[in-house]
Write a protein that holds these residues in place. Structure first.
Motif, short mmCIF file in Angstrom:
data_model
loop_
_atom_site.label_atom_id
_atom_site.label_comp_id
_atom_site.label_asym_id
_atom_site.label_seq_id
_atom_site.Cartn_x
_atom_site.Cartn_y
_atom_site.Cartn_z
N ALA A 3 2.36 12.32 2.96
CA ALA A 3 3.32 12.43 4.06
C ALA A 3 4.74 12.67 3.56
CB ALA A 3 3.26 11.18 4.93
N ILE A 4 5.07 12.09 2.39
CA ILE A 4 6.39 12.26 1.78
C ILE A 4 6.18 12.72 0.35
CG2 ILE A 4 8.55 11.13 1.14
CD1 ILE A 4 8.15 9.18 3.39
N SER A 5 6.83 13.82 -0.02
CA SER A 5 6.60 14.41 -1.35
C SER A 5 7.20 13.58 -2.48
CB SER A 5 7.19 15.83 -1.40
OG SER A 5 8.59 15.80 -1.12
N THR A 6 8.15 12.70 -2.16
CA THR A 6 8.84 11.95 -3.22
C THR A 6 8.20 10.59 -3.51
OG1 THR A 6 10.37 11.05 -1.55
CG2 THR A 6 11.05 13.06 -2.71
N LEU A 7 7.05 10.31 -2.94
CA LEU A 7 6.40 9.02 -3.19
C LEU A 7 5.96 8.92 -4.64
CD1 LEU A 7 4.15 8.59 -0.01
CD2 LEU A 7 6.25 7.36 -0.55
N SER A 8 6.20 7.76 -5.25
CA SER A 8 5.75 7.52 -6.62
C SER A 8 4.28 7.11 -6.61
CB SER A 8 6.59 6.43 -7.27
OG SER A 8 6.40 5.19 -6.61
N GLU A 9 3.68 7.05 -7.79
CA GLU A 9 2.29 6.62 -7.88
C GLU A 9 2.13 5.18 -7.42
OE1 GLU A 9 -0.36 8.44 -8.45
OE2 GLU A 9 0.94 10.20 -8.58
N ASN A 10 3.09 4.32 -7.75
CA ASN A 10 3.04 2.92 -7.30
C ASN A 10 3.11 2.83 -5.78
OD1 ASN A 10 2.84 1.90 -9.90
ND2 ASN A 10 5.07 1.70 -10.15
N ASP A 11 3.96 3.70 -5.17
CA ASP A 11 4.06 3.72 -3.71
C ASP A 11 2.72 4.11 -3.09
OD1 ASP A 11 6.73 3.03 -3.76
OD2 ASP A 11 7.44 5.11 -3.75
N LYS A 12 2.07 5.11 -3.66
CA LYS A 12 0.79 5.56 -3.12
C LYS A 12 -0.27 4.47 -3.23
CE LYS A 12 1.69 10.44 -4.14
NZ LYS A 12 1.25 11.64 -4.90
N VAL A 13 -0.27 3.78 -4.37
CA VAL A 13 -1.24 2.68 -4.55
C VAL A 13 -0.99 1.58 -3.54
CG1 VAL A 13 -2.02 0.87 -6.13
CG2 VAL A 13 -1.62 3.20 -6.99
N ASP A 14 0.27 1.21 -3.33
CA ASP A 14 0.61 0.15 -2.37
C ASP A 14 0.26 0.57 -0.94
OD1 ASP A 14 1.52 -1.38 -4.46
OD2 ASP A 14 3.65 -0.93 -4.14
N LEU A 15 0.46 1.84 -0.61
CA LEU A 15 0.09 2.31 0.72
C LEU A 15 -1.40 2.19 0.97
CD1 LEU A 15 2.33 5.52 1.05
CD2 LEU A 15 2.49 3.47 2.46
N LEU A 16 -2.19 2.54 -0.04
CA LEU A 16 -3.64 2.53 0.12
C LEU A 16 -4.22 1.11 0.16
CD1 LEU A 16 -4.67 5.54 -2.18
CD2 LEU A 16 -4.43 5.49 0.31
N ASN A 17 -3.57 0.15 -0.52
CA ASN A 17 -4.10 -1.23 -0.49
C ASN A 17 -3.47 -2.08 0.61
OD1 ASN A 17 -1.58 -2.15 -1.46
ND2 ASN A 17 -2.26 -2.06 -3.61
N GLY A 18 -2.61 -1.45 1.44
CA GLY A 18 -2.11 -2.15 2.62
C GLY A 18 -0.91 -3.03 2.40
N THR A 19 -0.18 -2.87 1.29
CA THR A 19 1.01 -3.69 1.05
C THR A 19 2.31 -2.91 1.24
OG1 THR A 19 0.94 -3.18 -1.31
CG2 THR A 19 -0.23 -5.17 -0.58
N ALA A 20 2.21 -1.64 1.60
CA ALA A 20 3.40 -0.82 1.83
C ALA A 20 3.18 0.02 3.08
CB ALA A 20 3.70 0.08 0.63
N CYS A 21 4.25 0.57 3.61
CA CYS A 21 4.16 1.37 4.83
C CYS A 21 5.23 2.46 4.81
CB CYS A 21 4.35 0.48 6.07
SG CYS A 21 6.02 -0.22 6.19
N LEU A 22 5.07 3.40 5.70
CA LEU A 22 6.09 4.41 5.97
C LEU A 22 6.71 4.09 7.32
CD1 LEU A 22 4.13 7.64 4.91
CD2 LEU A 22 5.64 6.22 3.51
N VAL A 23 7.97 4.45 7.50
CA VAL A 23 8.69 4.08 8.72
C VAL A 23 9.37 5.29 9.33
CG1 VAL A 23 10.65 2.76 9.63
CG2 VAL A 23 9.05 1.68 8.05
N LYS A 24 9.25 5.39 10.65
CA LYS A 24 10.05 6.34 11.43
C LYS A 24 11.04 5.52 12.25
CE LYS A 24 11.45 9.92 13.82
NZ LYS A 24 12.62 9.23 14.39
N ASN A 25 12.33 5.64 11.93
CA ASN A 25 13.35 4.88 12.63
C ASN A 25 13.60 5.45 14.02
OD1 ASN A 25 14.25 2.78 10.80
ND2 ASN A 25 15.03 4.41 9.48
N PRO A 26 14.18 4.66 14.92
CA PRO A 26 14.46 5.16 16.27
C PRO A 26 15.43 6.33 16.24
CG PRO A 26 14.65 2.76 16.17
CD PRO A 26 14.53 3.24 14.76
#
Length: 669
Positions: A400-423
């Protein structure tokens, strides 16, 4: 409804189907089935607050546009918030209105589209003007000897000047009316042919004849383009005529009768070995008459530039490629009411005709009347903000975001990180309304999940192209979504078929699958893409016709110039053959000249075409930047130009080479 805070009104009614409407792109793309009912149905079935009309209109007077709108608003007591302007059209046409400058089209303060259109128009006019210039200039130059003879037998300068001027004006007097008549007739034929390629439904008419009649009825007067074309013809005729006429009237009779001689000035001459005599001699010939060489090359440059520019224009008309890239799959399967069970999604994924499957989950929480939201969170939401919990499939989530690091991707897949769309921020009466703003690496609590914000997305997640309820959107993996919401149903799935899949067979299976999953429906992006691609193909054919027409004019100009260039040098060619130049060497010399014309023009024409393409791209992106060089278009134009030069050189040279040497020397053109 706009500004309606009441609970949505739902009803059921039985109708008798009397007919099938024609295809609607809007209804098809949104998955909505549209219907038309009889007069009085709305009054009978809907409450009074739904009895509203929405209408589109266009004013006859563009100068009084805003005053007309204001009068209608006052007369009908319409709230200003319910008036919407077609800002893109108004700003493009330069029509003033109250909310001008509030859209992205005006943010740059500079209309690149206007510059691009003006550049293309100027290039086309220059290309046509140079054809006129070349024809008249060469026609006058070829008869200089006749004018010298007239001077020798007593003709005065003023008489020759008037003679040359009247001869060319007579030609213009004959050619311009014929050209106007042919232009009017051909424009009617081109319009009819162009309209036959377009779908009348796009213009809200039923037949091609009705579309053509509508365009003719709303088109402006043809007087202005006719006057402009006549003016351009006369201007370039004058540019070519008066210098040549002045030369013919002022030159001495002996010089005019003997022909104009040209001296080649070779500054900074260096002694070096000539490896290819014909190429060397061709370069010297180009320097003999620099004006004629420049005009010939300039004519070709204009043709190449117009070709490259129009190719860029036609490429921008292809909306099908951009839309195809925006699709997540070949089909969209949606269920806004009950959702799609995980088992049904797995059944869809395991179908042999499905190559890949993208999925979306979405739940929207809003504050109730007591000011509470039905999910535990430490996000400091405003009471007007909603909280969206969304989930993507793993591949879509991590890309979804091209600048995500490998750690970010791992955290997203194991449910400890998220992406946010602000108002989406907004203001009321000039005062900005406070809104929630999350940043990267913030930690938030949603339900029992502690999440780190790995990135901020720009576009919200919506289902079936519905609107976005302003608020904070949290995007997580499927497992985290289920842990937060307690739901396992999917809202939307996007299957992509294998290359050899039978679409009819899959759609039959998909109909049966939807019948087993109540509330599910599907639409095919393959069909909409095919329709858009077909529309672009038809429009591209029109562009190609215009390009070929302009290239035909350019090719005629090149052939005329090169052909005349050879025929004015018949005596010189006979002299060269008399002192020992072979036919082969003669051919090679003039072919080298034609090749030099084409190559030089290709370089400058490609450069100018690229500059025009930059402005065209800027008109689309509202940003002036140097993108990819259109190599293919430039090479195509270069090849056509070089071939035209070689053909124009080879054909007349073949007949001249067969002419007796003595006759060539004494021949009078």
């Amino acid at each position: 409804m706009r500004n309606d805070r009441s609970e949505a009104y739902e009803y059921t009614a039985d109708f008798t189907l009397c007919g099938i409407l024609e295809n609607s792109y809007l209804g098809y793309s949104s998955g909505i089935v549209e219907g038309v009912v009889g007069e009085g149905t709305a009054n009978a079935l809907l409450p009074e607050r739904y009895l509203l009309y929405s209408t589109d209109f266009k004013t006859k007077s563009t100068e009084q546009f805003q005053s007309i709108v204001n009068e209608l608003q006052e007369e009908l007591s319409i709230d200003e918030a319910n008036i919407q302007y077609n800002s893109i059209l108004l700003e493009t046409l330069g029509i003033a209105y109250e909310k001008a400058g509030t859209t992205d089209t005006e943010s740059t303060g500079f209309s690149f589209m206007t510059v691009a259109c003006v550049m293309v128009g100027v290039l086309v006019l220059l290309a046509a003007g140079l054809v006129i210039y070349n024809i008249l200039k060469i026609a006058v130059s070829k008869r200089v000897r006749e004018y010298g003879t007239l001077r020798a037998i007593g003709g005065e300068k003023k008489q020759l000047y008037r003679l040359v001027t009247m001869q060319r004006l007579l030609l213009c007097g004959i050619g311009i009316p014929v050209g106007v008549i042919l232009g009017l007739l051909s424009s009617q034929g081109i319009l009819t042919a162009a309209m036959s390629f377009l779908n009348p439904d796009l213009f809200m008419v039923s037949t091609t004849q009705e579309l053509t009649a509508t365009i003719q009825a709303n088109s402006s007067s043809k007087i202005l383009p006719l006057v402009a074309s006549v003016g351009i013809t006369l201007i370039f005729a004058g540019i070519a005529l008066f210098p040549a006429a002045r030369y013919a009237s002022c030159v001495s009779p002996t010089v005019a009768m003997s022909g104009k001689s040209a001296k080649v000035k070779r500054r900074h001459r260096k002694a070096k070995k000539t490896r290819n005599f014909e190429a060397f001699y061709a370069r010297l010939n180009l320097k003999r008459n620099r004006g004629r060489t420049a005009i010939t090359i300039l004519s070709m440059v204009m043709s190449i530039t117009v070709f490259v520019t129009l190719q860029s224009f036609s490429g921008l008309l292809d909306a099908s490629a951009a839309l195809k890239d925006s699709h997540l799959g070949d089909y969209s399967v949606t269920n806004e009411t009950m959702g799609i069970a995980a088992a049904s999604v797995n059944e869809l994924r395991e179908n042999k005709m499905v190559d890949s499957l993208s999925t979306t989950m979405l739940t929207v929480y809003q504050f109730d009347e007591s000011g509470t939201i039905p999910v535990d969170t430490d996000i400091p939401l405003q009471t007007w903000e909603a909280l969206h919990i969304a989930a993507f499939d793993d591949e879509r989530l991590t890309s979804a975001i091209s600048t995500l690091s490998e750690n970010d991707k791992v955290d997203l897949l194991n449910g400890t990180a998220c992406l946010v769309k602000n108002p989406i921020p907004f203001s009321v009466a000039g005062q900005e309304i406070e809104n929630t703003e999350l940043s990267v690496n913030d930690e938030i609590q949603v339900g029992k999940q502690t999440l780190r914000v790995a990135g901020i997305v720009d576009e919200p997640v919506t289902i079936n192209n519905e609107g976005f309820v302003n608020g904070v959107q949290i995007i997580v993996c499927d497992a985290a979504y289920t842990a937060i919401t307690g739901q396992e149903q999917y809202a939307e799935a996007y299957p992509t078929l294998t290359g050899d899949a039978d679409t009819e067979q899959f759609e039959t299976w998909l109909d049966e699958w939807c019948s087993r999953n109540t509330g599910s429906h599907w639409l095919s992006y393959l069909q909409s893409d095919a329709e858009l691609a077909e529309s672009f193909t038809q429009i591209n054919m029109l562009c190609c016709g215009l390009i070929l027409f302009i290239e035909f004019i350019g090719a005629l100009n090149i052939i005329n110039t090169v052909y005349t260039n050879i025929h004015t040098r018949i005596s010189e060619i006979g002299m060269q053959r008399a002192i020992g130049m072979s036919k082969r060497s003669l051919y090679k010399t003039f072919l080298w000249e034609g090749a030099y014309y084409g190559l030089i023009a290709s370089v400058f024409g490609g450069l100018l075409g690229y500059i025009c393409s930059v402005f065209i791209e800027a008109a689309v992106n509202n940003t002036l930047q140097f993108g990819t060089v259109p190599i293919i278009s430039i090479l195509e134009a270069a090849v056509v130009s070089v071939i035209a030069c070689l053909v124009a050189t080879a054909i007349p040279l073949r007949s001249i080479a067969r002419t007796d040497i003595v006759k060539s020397i004494v021949m009078i053109e």
